[in-house]
Write an enzyme that holds these catalytic residues in place. Structure first.
Site, PDB file in Angstrom:
ATOM      1  N   ASP A  37     -14.672   9.234  38.995  1.00  0.00           N
ATOM      2  CA  ASP A  37     -14.897   9.313  37.589  1.00  0.00           C
ATOM      3  C   ASP A  37     -15.236   8.237  36.364  1.00  0.00           C
ATOM      4  O   ASP A  37     -15.715   8.167  35.504  1.00  0.00           O
ATOM      5  CB  ASP A  37     -13.742  10.370  37.121  1.00  0.00           C
ATOM      6  CG  ASP A  37     -13.444  11.783  37.630  1.00  0.00           C
ATOM      7  OD1 ASP A  37     -14.325  12.165  38.023  1.00  0.00           O
ATOM      8  OD2 ASP A  37     -12.194  11.996  38.004  1.00  0.00           O
ATOM      9  N   ILE A  66     -21.956  15.041  40.712  1.00  0.00           N
ATOM     10  CA  ILE A  66     -21.864  15.561  39.270  1.00  0.00           C
ATOM     11  C   ILE A  66     -20.533  15.588  38.780  1.00  0.00           C
ATOM     12  O   ILE A  66     -19.649  16.154  39.007  1.00  0.00           O
ATOM     13  CB  ILE A  66     -22.368  17.125  39.410  1.00  0.00           C
ATOM     14  CG1 ILE A  66     -23.741  17.560  40.083  1.00  0.00           C
ATOM     15  CG2 ILE A  66     -22.309  17.922  38.072  1.00  0.00           C
ATOM     16  CD1 ILE A  66     -23.939  18.992  40.212  1.00  0.00           C
ATOM     17  N   ASP A  67     -20.532  14.749  37.644  1.00  0.00           N
ATOM     18  CA  ASP A  67     -19.152  14.724  36.693  1.00  0.00           C
ATOM     19  C   ASP A  67     -19.206  15.720  35.813  1.00  0.00           C
ATOM     20  O   ASP A  67     -20.020  15.610  35.040  1.00  0.00           O
ATOM     21  CB  ASP A  67     -19.250  13.397  36.427  1.00  0.00           C
ATOM     22  CG  ASP A  67     -17.619  13.239  35.805  1.00  0.00           C
ATOM     23  OD1 ASP A  67     -16.713  13.596  36.379  1.00  0.00           O
ATOM     24  OD2 ASP A  67     -17.597  12.490  34.672  1.00  0.00           O
ATOM     25  N   GLU A  88     -17.413  11.460  45.937  1.00  0.00           N
ATOM     26  CA  GLU A  88     -16.571  12.884  45.676  1.00  0.00           C
ATOM     27  C   GLU A  88     -16.469  13.796  46.822  1.00  0.00           C
ATOM     28  O   GLU A  88     -15.253  14.300  47.233  1.00  0.00           O
ATOM     29  CB  GLU A  88     -16.819  13.513  44.392  1.00  0.00           C
ATOM     30  CG  GLU A  88     -15.877  14.476  44.007  1.00  0.00           C
ATOM     31  CD  GLU A  88     -15.996  15.125  42.841  1.00  0.00           C
ATOM     32  OE1 GLU A  88     -15.158  16.126  42.307  1.00  0.00           O
ATOM     33  OE2 GLU A  88     -16.853  14.941  42.003  1.00  0.00           O
ATOM     34  N   ASP A 142     -20.272   9.822  42.040  1.00  0.00           N
ATOM     35  CA  ASP A 142     -19.957  11.204  41.820  1.00  0.00           C
ATOM     36  C   ASP A 142     -21.170  12.060  41.553  1.00  0.00           C
ATOM     37  O   ASP A 142     -21.948  11.780  40.691  1.00  0.00           O
ATOM     38  CB  ASP A 142     -18.923  11.330  40.410  1.00  0.00           C
ATOM     39  CG  ASP A 142     -18.296  12.581  40.250  1.00  0.00           C
ATOM     40  OD1 ASP A 142     -18.602  13.628  40.591  1.00  0.00           O
ATOM     41  OD2 ASP A 142     -17.496  12.610  39.386  1.00  0.00           O
ATOM     42  N   THR A 160     -18.531  19.299  36.919  1.00  0.00           N
ATOM     43  CA  THR A 160     -19.093  20.496  37.717  1.00  0.00           C
ATOM     44  C   THR A 160     -18.867  21.722  37.021  1.00  0.00           C
ATOM     45  O   THR A 160     -19.610  22.795  37.000  1.00  0.00           O
ATOM     46  CB  THR A 160     -18.558  20.355  39.035  1.00  0.00           C
ATOM     47  OG1 THR A 160     -18.959  19.116  39.796  1.00  0.00           O
ATOM     48  CG2 THR A 160     -18.927  21.346  39.964  1.00  0.00           C
TER      49      THR A 160
END
Length: 269
Positions: free
Chosen positions: A213, A87-88, A68, A85, A90
């Site tokens: 995601d 931190i999905d 990402e 990802d 954030t």
């Protein structure tokens, strides 16, 4: 093909990235930058991603990376590629509100082979390998068998960047409130998909999603016995930004409700 090494390395990468994220969370001190409308990135995202990439490329130097915060791509190669990802969720993290996840997936020949989603705040580790089932903290999981929309809990995500379809979305949301047991929006699509996989949600729908995601969560759902598609029932869910997931019956119900709430041209990009 045996992907046990790949899963082991992904677990190690997630573990070390999780430790970085938790240190930032414990201090509640990190820089927050705005990438776009309502689209945040923090120091923890960048540090976590760097650690994951370092570990994966150290073990598999020939593999490609799609992440990402760096190395973004608009399509997948046929070669092996890790989709990350860091931190999905954030926005949740930035407000110290759980849940937020690390998502790591290995795709090969444009198919998902290994998937991992670690919900950091509660240390829930979801994993899957193609044709080997899906697991939560090493316990086998499967989707809900409830096929009644009226007693089903549905997950979704609210649009935050592309607001052109908000009116239609609210129309759909009203339908869900009327026809289901309830709708929940945790704020992290990777975890939403895992909640379908382990039977907490009967189904999930959202638009405006990115490849990182859904790349891991989708395999976890499939290996738990679920169905995943774009809003027209096709396979363009990875880059297509519109996704439906659930058991077979609830998936069909969600697709019907979506098609009645949106115009034909709005069902795809």
């Amino acid at each position: 093909m045996n992907y046990s090494k790949e899963l082991k390395v992904a677990k190690q990468a997630a573990k070390e990235a999780s430790q970085i994220i938790r240190k930032y969370a414990d201090k509640a001190s990190f820089d927050i930058k705005l990438k776009g409308k309502n689209d945040l990135v923090t120091d923890a995202d960048i540090a976590s991603e760097q650690k994951i990439i370092e570990i994966l490329t150290g073990e598999f130097p020939e593999d490609q990376i799609l992440a990402e915060e760096s190395n973004q791509k608009s399509s997948l190669p046929s070669e092996r590629i890790w989709i990350i990802d860091p931190i999905d969720g954030t926005t949740n993290f930035a407000h110290t509100f759980p849940a937020y996840c690390i998502s790591i997936a290995l795709w090969e020949n444009k198919e998902p082979k290994v998937a991992l989603v670690l919900e950091v705040a509660h240390q829930e580790l979801f994993t899957a390998v193609e044709d080997e089932g899906a697991y939560l903290n090493n316990e086998r999981i499967q989707i809900s068998e409830n096929d009644n929309p009226g007693s089903s809990l549905i997950g979704t995500g609210f649009p935050y960047k592309d607001l052109d379809l908000v009116d239609n979305y609210l129309k759909l949301f009203k339908r869900m409130m009327e026809k289901t047991h309830g709708v929940r929006r945790p704020g992290t699509a990777a975890w939403d998909l895992c909640n379908v996989a382990c039977g907490r949600f009967e189904g999930f729908y959202e638009y405006g999603l990115s490849v990182w995601d859904v790349a891991a969560g989708a395999l976890i759902i499939k290996e738990a016995g679920g169905v995943i598609s774009d809003w027209k029932g096709g396979d363009n869910w990875l880059f297509g930004q519109r996704i439906i997931a659930g058991n077979k019956s609830i998936h069909a119900f969600l697709m019907e409700q979506i098609n009645e709430s949106f115009e034909e041209k709005e069902l795809t990009n």
